[in-house]
Enzyme design. Structure first.
Site, PDB file in Angstrom:
ATOM      1  N   LYS A 276      16.132  22.161 -10.201  1.00 38.20           N
ATOM      2  CA  LYS A 276      15.441  20.914 -10.503  1.00 38.20           C
ATOM      3  C   LYS A 276      16.284  19.854 -11.199  1.00 38.20           C
ATOM      4  O   LYS A 276      17.073  20.137 -12.087  1.00 38.20           O
ATOM      5  CB  LYS A 276      14.236  21.211 -11.404  1.00 38.20           C
ATOM      6  CG  LYS A 276      13.150  21.977 -10.724  1.00 38.20           C
ATOM      7  CD  LYS A 276      12.309  21.088  -9.846  1.00 38.20           C
ATOM      8  CE  LYS A 276      11.243  20.469 -10.687  1.00 38.20           C
ATOM      9  NZ  LYS A 276      10.352  19.613  -9.981  1.00 38.20           N
TER      10      LYS A 276
ATOM     11  N   SER B 178      14.666  22.170 -15.176  1.00 37.39           N
ATOM     12  CA  SER B 178      13.509  23.025 -15.451  1.00 37.39           C
ATOM     13  C   SER B 178      13.972  24.314 -16.103  1.00 37.39           C
ATOM     14  O   SER B 178      15.085  24.778 -15.867  1.00 37.39           O
ATOM     15  CB  SER B 178      12.811  23.325 -14.121  1.00 37.39           C
ATOM     16  OG  SER B 178      12.100  24.539 -14.203  1.00 37.39           O
TER      17      SER B 178
ATOM     18  N   HIS C 159       0.835  -1.221   0.000  1.00 33.35           N
ATOM     19  CA  HIS C 159       0.000   0.000   0.000  1.00 33.35           C
ATOM     20  C   HIS C 159       0.863   1.261   0.000  1.00 33.35           C
ATOM     21  O   HIS C 159       0.443   2.305   0.495  1.00 33.35           O
ATOM     22  CB  HIS C 159      -0.954   0.042   1.194  1.00 33.35           C
ATOM     23  CG  HIS C 159      -1.705  -1.233   1.427  1.00 33.35           C
ATOM     24  ND1 HIS C 159      -2.967  -1.454   0.930  1.00 33.35           N
ATOM     25  CD2 HIS C 159      -1.343  -2.373   2.080  1.00 33.35           C
ATOM     26  CE1 HIS C 159      -3.373  -2.674   1.280  1.00 33.35           C
ATOM     27  NE2 HIS C 159      -2.394  -3.252   1.977  1.00 33.35           N
TER      28      HIS C 159
ATOM     29  N   GLU D 152       9.553   9.150 -16.810  1.00 32.86           N
ATOM     30  CA  GLU D 152       8.144   9.554 -16.979  1.00 32.86           C
ATOM     31  C   GLU D 152       7.635   9.249 -18.388  1.00 32.86           C
ATOM     32  O   GLU D 152       6.525   8.744 -18.567  1.00 32.86           O
ATOM     33  CB  GLU D 152       7.995  11.055 -16.687  1.00 32.86           C
ATOM     34  CG  GLU D 152       8.167  11.390 -15.223  1.00 32.86           C
ATOM     35  CD  GLU D 152       8.230  12.890 -14.985  1.00 32.86           C
ATOM     36  OE1 GLU D 152       7.461  13.397 -14.176  1.00 32.86           O
ATOM     37  OE2 GLU D 152       9.064  13.564 -15.623  1.00 32.86           O
TER      38      GLU D 152
END
Ligand code: ARG
Length: 468
Positions: A281, A275, A154, A288
């Protein structure tokens, strides 16, 4: 030679021609189509169905085309597909006798044969890529047999394990993907050639011979089935979609594990982005994109199944529309597989953080309950209750998991069960040590260094065995 001039008047309109053309994705079967025609013509010659001199001319010309490459084909709007472009090429070289090559053959059995030939090659390359990937996972796992981390259920801290044990979950999932695709290949590897349009032919062709020349394991038993079936594509794409699903899980974990909250891994800079506005970043864009491409696979599978649904037998032009989705599925999976492999082999695991998380949040609780069962013969359900209450109390009082002692436990045991446990302190201490727990999980498939080493050896053997 214009295919239409016999039956039809004039040309298709330009929009109808381009709407129905398969030429763009036929490029992929160019070589297979040459091989298919060579095998068929060879067989026609051997069976004395066509004149040997003409067969030789046809084969010679096909071989020349093979060395000249696809650009030697003339493609204009009067040519429907690669099969016609290829026949036109041979005709332009040797004259009308080229037409003999289509004796007892149809584009229907030809395209099905070509697709199977190329898909078989693609599958073999994917098999190889998967095996390389498994080997890389095994190599990383060998270096992390004692690297402690917390395992999740979980997405909450569950039990201590090792990074190697987690990696072996990847390896075994991907191994099944390998087996699935190998199995799918069995049903790709059947030759439809000789089914012609749908009922075979009255010419005394030898289907076993063409299948043998093309390297197929067997021939398709029914000529209608041979030209109408694309289940071999749907099945392959399912196997690829499942592989993509497993790869997406790896990407997902790389994404969350590289976040500040987890800090478990560091993805290498080559596989990261930054970024345009936030200078600090480091983003896991590659993972992704890979995660999202899984959807492309599911989409292609659904598209293929939907095209096939309720098509009447036998050949229908709809089948042509399946092909680009197959190739897109193949290409997308291969790119995902390779990028995931490279990303995984260049990331680093934060060993200290792995241990820190394993210690932080009572992942040792199951072992403590097991200890009460094994040492004091307590029914597991009561032990479960005592430890559950212990954790709540420890959290309320700000006591760290490793600082739970016998006194603390006994107090709660009295409350719940009416009597103290009286377990030896060193046993409690051991039960609260993540690495001790890992060592004790020695069953087949468990995280103990010994069990994981055996699992690595067994998968290494598997890879060696299938590579031969
Ligand atoms: N381009 C076609 C396909 O991919 C080849 C077979 C065409 N057959 C026909 N009868 N029009 O399916």
């Amino acid at each position: 030679m214009n295919l239409r001039s016999g039956r039809l008047k004039g040309k298709m309109t330009a929009d109808a021609a381009s709407f129905t053309s398969s030429f763009e994705f036929d490029k992929r079967i160019f070589n297979a189509d040459i091989q298919c025609n060579i095998a068929h013509t060879t067989m026609l010659k051997e069976q004395s169905i066509i004149p040997a001199v003409d067969a030789d001319k046809i084969i010679k010309s096909l071989k020349e085309l093979e060395s000249e490459g696809i650009n030697a084909l003339v493609f204009d709007s009067s040519v429907e597909d690669i099969h016609m472009a290829l026949e036109n090429y041979v005709t332009s070289k040797i004259g009308e006798v080229a037409g003999f090559m289509h004796t007892g053959k149809s584009r229907n059995d030809q395209v099905a044969t070509d697709l199977r030939l190329i898909l078989k090659e693609e599958i073999e390359e994917i098999e190889n890529d998967i095996l390389n990937f498994i080997e890389i996972i095994l190599k990383i796992a060998s270096n992390h047999i004692k690297t402690v981390m917390v395992g999740y259920t979980h997405l909450q801290h569950a039990q201590p394990t090792t990074f190697a044990h987690h990696l072996m979950a990847y390896a075994n999932e991907i191994k099944r993907d390998f087996e699935r695709i190998v199995d799918a290949k069995k049903r790709v590897d059947i030759c439809p050639l000789g089914a012609a349009a749908m009922t075979g032919t009255g010419f005394p062709i030898n289907r076993d011979r063409t299948a043998e020349l093309l390297g197929f394991s067997s021939v398709m038993e029914n000529s209608m089935d041979a030209v109408s079936s694309r289940d071999f594509m749907a099945e392959t794409v399912f196997a690829l979609a499942m592989l993509a699903s497993n790869l997406s899980k790896i990407s997902e974990e790389m994404i969350i594990w590289s976040s500040y909250e987890f800090r478990l891994i560091e993805i290498s800079d080559e596989y990261s982005s930054t970024s345009s506005i936030m200078p600090q970043k480091k983003n896991p864009d590659v993972a992704e994109i890979s995660r999202s491409k899984t959807a492309v696979l599911y989409g292609e599978l659904m598209t293929i199944l939907t095209i096939l649904k309720a098509l009447p037998h036998s050949y229908n032009r709809d089948l042509q529309e399946v092909t680009p989705h197959l190739w897109n599925a193949v290409d997308t999976t291969r790119s995902m597989l390779n990028i995931t492999c490279n990303m995984l082999s260049t990331m680093s695991f934060n060993v200290d953080r792995g241990m820190e998380l394993a210690m932080a949040n009572f992942s040792t609780a199951t072992e403590l309950a097991d200890l009460m069962v094994s040492e004091k013969n307590l029914p597991f359900r009561i032990a479960h209750q005592i430890v559950g209450r212990t954790v709540t109390e420890a959290i309320n009082q700000g006591i760290r998991p490793e600082n739970i002692d016998t006194k603390f436990l006994d107090k709660i045991a009295v409350e719940i069960n009416g009597s103290p446990l009286g377990i030896r302190a060193e046993l409690v201490e051991k039960a609260l040590d993540p690495y001790e727990i890992i060592k004790s999980r020695d069953v087949k498939g468990g995280p103990s260094p010994k069990a994981v080493k055996e699992a690595i050896l067994s998968l290494e053997d598997f890879v060696k065995g299938v590579r031969k």
